[in-house]
Design an enzyme around this catalytic site. Sequence first.
Site, PDB file in Angstrom:
ATOM      1  N   LYS A  52     -99.071  26.241 -71.706  1.00  0.00           N
ATOM      2  CA  LYS A  52     -97.973  25.660 -70.921  1.00  0.00           C
ATOM      3  C   LYS A  52     -96.755  26.584 -70.974  1.00  0.00           C
ATOM      4  O   LYS A  52     -96.095  26.827 -69.958  1.00  0.00           O
ATOM      5  CB  LYS A  52     -97.631  24.250 -71.429  1.00  0.00           C
ATOM      6  CG  LYS A  52     -98.709  23.250 -71.042  1.00  0.00           C
ATOM      7  CD  LYS A  52     -98.587  21.905 -71.724  1.00  0.00           C
ATOM      8  CE  LYS A  52     -99.819  21.057 -71.399  1.00  0.00           C
ATOM      9  NZ  LYS A  52     -99.863  19.776 -72.085  1.00  0.00           N
ATOM     10  N   GLN A  96     -96.620  16.815 -76.502  1.00  0.00           N
ATOM     11  CA  GLN A  96     -98.067  17.076 -76.504  1.00  0.00           C
ATOM     12  C   GLN A  96     -98.801  15.953 -77.240  1.00  0.00           C
ATOM     13  O   GLN A  96     -98.463  15.633 -78.380  1.00  0.00           O
ATOM     14  CB  GLN A  96     -98.337  18.446 -77.170  1.00  0.00           C
ATOM     15  CG  GLN A  96     -99.791  18.883 -77.138  1.00  0.00           C
ATOM     16  CD  GLN A  96    -100.314  19.101 -75.714  1.00  0.00           C
ATOM     17  OE1 GLN A  96     -99.640  19.669 -74.863  1.00  0.00           O
ATOM     18  NE2 GLN A  96    -101.521  18.646 -75.457  1.00  0.00           N
ATOM     19  N   ASP A 119     -94.872  14.682 -67.310  1.00  0.00           N
ATOM     20  CA  ASP A 119     -96.297  14.347 -67.466  1.00  0.00           C
ATOM     21  C   ASP A 119     -96.684  13.144 -66.603  1.00  0.00           C
ATOM     22  O   ASP A 119     -97.873  12.880 -66.409  1.00  0.00           O
ATOM     23  CB  ASP A 119     -96.602  14.014 -68.939  1.00  0.00           C
ATOM     24  CG  ASP A 119     -97.297  15.168 -69.653  1.00  0.00           C
ATOM     25  OD1 ASP A 119     -97.915  16.012 -68.969  1.00  0.00           O
ATOM     26  OD2 ASP A 119     -97.227  15.214 -70.905  1.00  0.00           O
TER      27      ASP A 119
END
Length: 280
Positions: A52, A96, A119
């Site tokens: 990422k 995460q 997200d």
Amino acid sequence: MPKIIDGKAISAQIKDEVKERVAQLKAQGVTVCLAVIQVGADPASSVYVGNKKKACAYVGIESLSYELAEETTQEELLSLIGELNKKDEVNGILVQLPLPKQIDEDAVIRAIDPKKDVDGFHPQSVGALCIGQPGFVSCTPAGIIELLKRSGVEIAGKECVVIGRSNIVGKPMALLLLRENGTVTVAHSKTKDLKEVTRRADILIVAVGKPKMITKEYVKEGAVVIDVGIHRNENNKLCGDVDYEDAAPICSAITPVPGGVGPMTIAMLMYNCVNSVSLQ
Ligand code: NAD
């Protein structure tokens, strides 16, 4: 033989488009910044976080990295998220997953400001998707819509079957296909006669989490098959939820694993980050 949907090429195209938009924003004095939080040092999570950050560097998005100890408390994590929510220069916040067991993932997801929820996991983002309002969309299903559109697969009016009803893939996938005017069925572990259901599909999205479970018996001749699964087989090679060799010959188009859905997730994360500027 089927058309092989090239997720590597399509994700590269999307990242280049994002890169251009980031450069245009920079020229107007606007920088895009993503805060990435990792708790603990799970090796798979470290690989995802590293990828990422690499993608951010490629498209010109600034990334702030927070690497917290495995024993971090929920309170400490929530307090960091609270600080990042307040910082105007931070456009997106990504935590995460999975998190260590002392931390409630739902509480963490809810703590992120929905305007920075790149997200797309916050209940407000999911609700907005459900009622057709603007908001962030979960990256993997959003990437699948891009794969279909950019491969010339028409969704409107098609029979779409999604296998799997998880919050991050199956459910948002079904909502997105509905938004594109597909006729959508969601199959899951309690579905009776799965083959009968999946054989109705013009577009079959497989997110079942079982290596090579979907053979040609589950697929209608000429269907488009999208394989979300990622597994390592006995030879340490990557494979999907679809038995590719068996099913591919009867499909009109199919995604391979690797090189199909996988690369799209990060590309759509970059897309969400640059979009966050207009949502803010
Ligand atoms: P999950 O385990 O949360 O959900 C699996 C779903 O499949 C469940 O809803 C369950 O009802 C259904 N299911 C299980 N067994 C079934 C059966 N025998 N018949 C019918 N339905 C059944 O998984 P997930 O998080 O949605 O992920 C699915 C797969 O996609 C996994 O392999 C995961 O690794 C992969 N994945 C890939 C990406 C990517 O970026 N490519 C992102 C997320 C997940």
